[in-house]
Write an enzyme that holds these catalytic residues in place. Structure first.
Site, PDB file in Angstrom:
ATOM      1  N   GLY A 173     -25.205   3.337  65.481  1.00  0.00           N
ATOM      2  CA  GLY A 173     -25.780   3.769  64.219  1.00  0.00           C
ATOM      3  C   GLY A 173     -27.296   3.764  64.268  1.00  0.00           C
ATOM      4  O   GLY A 173     -27.904   3.074  65.089  1.00  0.00           O
ATOM      5  N   HIS A 198     -31.602   0.769  63.679  1.00  0.00           N
ATOM      6  CA  HIS A 198     -31.866  -0.355  64.583  1.00  0.00           C
ATOM      7  C   HIS A 198     -33.048  -0.075  65.514  1.00  0.00           C
ATOM      8  O   HIS A 198     -33.198  -0.735  66.541  1.00  0.00           O
ATOM      9  CB  HIS A 198     -30.631  -0.644  65.437  1.00  0.00           C
ATOM     10  CG  HIS A 198     -29.401  -0.955  64.657  1.00  0.00           C
ATOM     11  ND1 HIS A 198     -29.309  -2.069  63.852  1.00  0.00           N
ATOM     12  CD2 HIS A 198     -28.219  -0.305  64.549  1.00  0.00           C
ATOM     13  CE1 HIS A 198     -28.099  -2.088  63.291  1.00  0.00           C
ATOM     14  NE2 HIS A 198     -27.429  -1.033  63.691  1.00  0.00           N
ATOM     15  N   HIS A 227     -26.104  -5.746  60.545  1.00  0.00           N
ATOM     16  CA  HIS A 227     -25.961  -4.919  59.346  1.00  0.00           C
ATOM     17  C   HIS A 227     -25.853  -5.817  58.124  1.00  0.00           C
ATOM     18  O   HIS A 227     -25.354  -5.411  57.092  1.00  0.00           O
ATOM     19  CB  HIS A 227     -24.713  -4.042  59.451  1.00  0.00           C
ATOM     20  CG  HIS A 227     -24.589  -3.355  60.767  1.00  0.00           C
ATOM     21  ND1 HIS A 227     -23.915  -3.912  61.818  1.00  0.00           N
ATOM     22  CD2 HIS A 227     -25.096  -2.195  61.199  1.00  0.00           C
ATOM     23  CE1 HIS A 227     -24.004  -3.093  62.864  1.00  0.00           C
ATOM     24  NE2 HIS A 227     -24.708  -2.058  62.512  1.00  0.00           N
TER      25      HIS A 227
END
Lengths: 220, 334
Positions: free
Chosen positions: B54, B57, B219
């Site tokens: 995802g 980051h 997360h």
């Protein structure tokens, strides 16, 4: 033959049901994100809304399409444009449901049962979720079981769809008491108890819209 | 939300556009908008290294594509796995005829999308093998290692595997080295504030002022303890206790250490944290031979840091020292 005969609907006439699926997910995306935010990272509605909206645009551009063609477009869109867990899960769910209608021009109760079975198999083949893990499987399994049981009892296609819809809603409500075992919410353990599962919620919306759309067309 | 963005739903794509404009010497676009490749190709006959995950980051994951590291990356939405198609396209971009190693972190979405992409690649006749990073020691007990999340320790895995491929290792050797690097690595994070996915508009978890969450995920996944904020020395002690008790570190060991900020913590504070991590290791007779301190693997604007420690053998020591150049990590070599 007419669009609906009481026990089956032509796949061409059932195509526009896809717009009902798109509409409900886009309309409810805020609520889905809110449910997801209680145990996950709160993006379920955002990602589902984005994927279904994109699929809706593609379907409108496609113009005429049958139910399996529409399901395939929706599945392909989710697979190629929406990642996360829901992209592949719902992507294969819809593409495999579309494939289950390969050999027919009309959808009747046995074809619907086969379609639901294929969708559930797709989800379970890809993820590791079992019933009770607080996922969309907790809606799909009771929905399939209820539909199959209604058929064995000799209920009509429309009545079996109503029974399935009620079972999906009960399955969703039951996720409230479950502890998440897979996916991001599983990191919360006991703290995931007391909230609905977001994937189960969207799955209920999808099954309900599908059932409503078919029932409307059965007597059209 | 005080953020430097345009459309909240376009943040991942807008960031990729900026990265490509800022680092044309390191990264190149592919036909797929969510797949980037190294500007300089590794060369025929070498094992391709792919990662993905995802967005949110940064510099991970795209920041670890470059010489001596990964060859291609699949980028997802913020905190969401890339699609199977993206991973598949990344595999193709990293195919130099010797197979592809896909090295990624243990999350449900990534596992599913990679699994589907590996099948798609097999249909093209491209062999892809995977290593799933699970270095976050706070995310599950050691007996349930397969449930642990992959966090900043993934960088050690990419670094070792990239160097092994450069040295001419075959797919089996690259996979073995990547697996060894992650097996030898333990990581722990501490969160001091929450983070907000722009499209969601508000944080989905909270950390009260003056409190910190030990073992927090990348997360915002809950950690193992919420407690009042400690000194930097105290935080280092808490994190190192967790890592050292989980891995079998012993006096005389050589290690690599990576301290990464989670996004909003001043880099200066990471140096303070590192000084205590270094002291704790040396007190136990453990020697840090490779040190990385900075924002390597972040979580949007979360405050906090993660510490990763990798036990070295001669091979890992050599591979981590091998030159590498990417926007997230540069190693000049010994």
């Amino acid at each position: 033959m007419s669009a609906g005969t009481g026990d089956s609907v032509s796949l061409a006439a059932a195509g526009p049901i896809l717009f009902d699926l798109v509409a409900v997910i886009v309309r409810e995306q805020g609520r889905l994100s809110e449910i997801d935010g209680q145990t996950g990272d709160g993006d379920h509605g955002v990602n589902m809304g984005k994927g279904f909206r994109m699929a809706g645009e593609r379907l409108r551009a496609q113009g005429e399409f049958t139910l399996p063609q529409g399901l395939a477009t929706l599945g392909d869109t989710l697979l190629s444009d929406i990642g996360g867990s829901m992209g592949p899960l719902y992507g294969t769910f819809f593409t495999d449901m579309a494939e289950a209608l390969d050999d027919t021009d009309r959808i009747d109760a046995p074809h619907f049962a086969a379609m639901l079975k294929a969708g559930l198999a797709a989800v379970q083949g890809l993820g590791d979720a079992k019933p009770g893990d607080k996922t969309l499987v907790d809606v799909l399994v009771p929905a399939r079981d209820a539909f199959d049981a209604a058929q064995r009892e000799g209920k009509s296609f429309a009545d079996s769809l109503a029974v399935m819809k009620a079972a999906a809603e009960a399955g969703l409500e039951a996720t409230r008491d479950l502890v998440a075992k897979v996916g991001r919410a599983s990191r919360l353990g006991e703290r995931s108890r007391g909230t609905l599962d977001a994937g189960a919620a969207s799955c209920t919306m999808i099954l309900s819209a599908l059932a409503d759309g078919l029932v409307q067309r059965l007597h059209a | 939300m005080n953020r430097i963005i345009n459309d909240p739903e376009q943040v991942a794509d807008d960031a990729i556009r900026g990265v490509l404009l800022a680092y044309p010497d390191i990264l190149a676009a592919t036909d797929h908008p969510r797949v980037l490749r190294a500007a300089k190709r590794r060369g025929e006959g070498k094992v391709g290294i792919v990662t993905g995950g995802g967005s949110g980051h940064e510099p991970a994951f795209l920041g670890f594509v470059g010489a001596g590291l990964c060859d291609a990356v699949a980028c997802g939405e913020i905190f969401a796995s890339p699609t199977a198609k993206s991973f598949h396209e990344a595999f193709k971009a990293a195919d130099f005829g010797a197979g592809v190693a896909c090295l990624y972190g243990n999350y449900a979405g990534d596992n599913m999308n990679v699994k589907m992409a590996v099948k798609l690649a097999a249909k093209d006749g491209l062999e892809v093998r995977t290593v799933v990073a699970n270095d976050d020691v706070a995310s599950a007990p050691r007996a349930e290692r397969d449930k642990r999340r992959g966090v900043a320790g993934e960088i050690m895995m990419w670094k070792a595997a990239g160097a092994c491929s450069d040295e001419g290792g075959d797919l089996g050797q690259v996979i073995a080295v990547a697996q060894k690097a992650i097996d030898n690595t333990g990581s722990v994070g501490i969160g001091l504030s929450a983070c907000t996915i722009p499209a969601a508009g508000k944080p989905n978890f909270t950390i009260a002022p003056g409190m910190m969450e030990v073992g927090i995920g990348h997360h915002g996944e809950p950690g193992i303890a919420v407690m009042p904020v400690e000194t930097a020395r105290g935080m280092a002690g808490l994190m190192m206790d967790r890592i050292l008790e989980d891995q079998t570190f012993a006096s005389g060991d050589d290690v690599a250490v990576l301290v990464s900020g989670l996004g909003a913590t001043p880099v200066m504070e990471l140096y303070i944290l590192y000084s205590h991590v270094d002291a704790i290791l040396r007190e136990r007779g453990i020697t840090p031979r490779h040190r990385f301190v900075g924002n390597y693997f972040t979580s949007l604007e979360m405050m906090g840091a993660s510490v990763s420690v990798t036990r070295l053998d001669g091979e890992l020591d050599r591979l981590l020292a091998h030159p590498a150049h990417s926007l997230g990590l540069t190693v000049l070599g010994r």
